[in-house]
Design a protein around this motif. Structure first.
Motif: not given
Length: 173
Positions: A69-79, A133-134, A85-90
């Motif tokens: 019942n909210s939004h889910v956010i994650e940080w990613r980095v793309a080469d 680099d995650g 791409t890779r997930r690096i953080a919540d």
């Protein structure tokens, strides 16, 4: 002048199909569409931020979540060379100001090894440093007052930020 015809083959075909006569050809059957949940939980890619050397791109993925019942956010980095791409953080919870979700790009360290971002985690908005680099994130600035804004200075070698009133002051008000 066009003279209307009483019935055309197409109108008879459609009428017959609608009222149980002839079945519609397979190609005209409606394809199943996305579910309501799939429509609601579409991911938004936002806050694009290229690294200082231009090889990497940091970005946020934000997705509405029915379960949370909210939004889910994650940080990613793309080469940008390989497209990987890779997930690096919540990314924590959504930061909401005057009914709008705030969307801010990450601030890269000058050497491109880290991004800095504000995140709402465990009820507090702080400044986080996340390895590109995650390999991990750490809280740089956090406390009883939320960080309201974050900006780079001195060519990105330093950060400046503004905090709001403490949570105690907010609850008293």
């Amino acid at each position: 002048m066009v003279t209307p015809r009483p019935h055309s083959r197409l109108s008879l075909f459609v009428a017959s199909a609608l009222f149980g006569g002839t079945a519609l050809p397979e190609t005209l059957h409606a394809q199943p569409g996305p579910t309501i949940a799939e429509l609601v939980e579409v991911a938004d890619i936002e806050a694009l931020s290229p690294s200082p050397d231009g090889r990497l791109l940091a970005f946020r993925v934000q997705r509405a979540s029915i379960a949370a019942n909210s939004h889910v956010i994650e940080w990613r980095v793309a080469d940008l060379e390989t497209g990987q791409t890779r997930r690096i953080a919540d990314g924590g919870g959504p930061i909401n100001t005057d009914g709008l979700l705030e969307i801010e790009p990450a601030i890269w360290s000058p050497d491109g090894r880290f991004i800095h971002h504000r995140s709402l985690i465990e009820g507090a908005i702080g400044i986080w440093r996340t390895a590109a680099d995650g390999s991990g994130s750490s809280l740089l600035v956090g406390g009883d007052a939320d960080v309201e804004s974050l900006a780079p200075v001195a060519g990105g070698r330093e950060l400046t930020y503004v905090t709001g009133p403490s949570r105690e002051e907010v609850s008293r008000a």
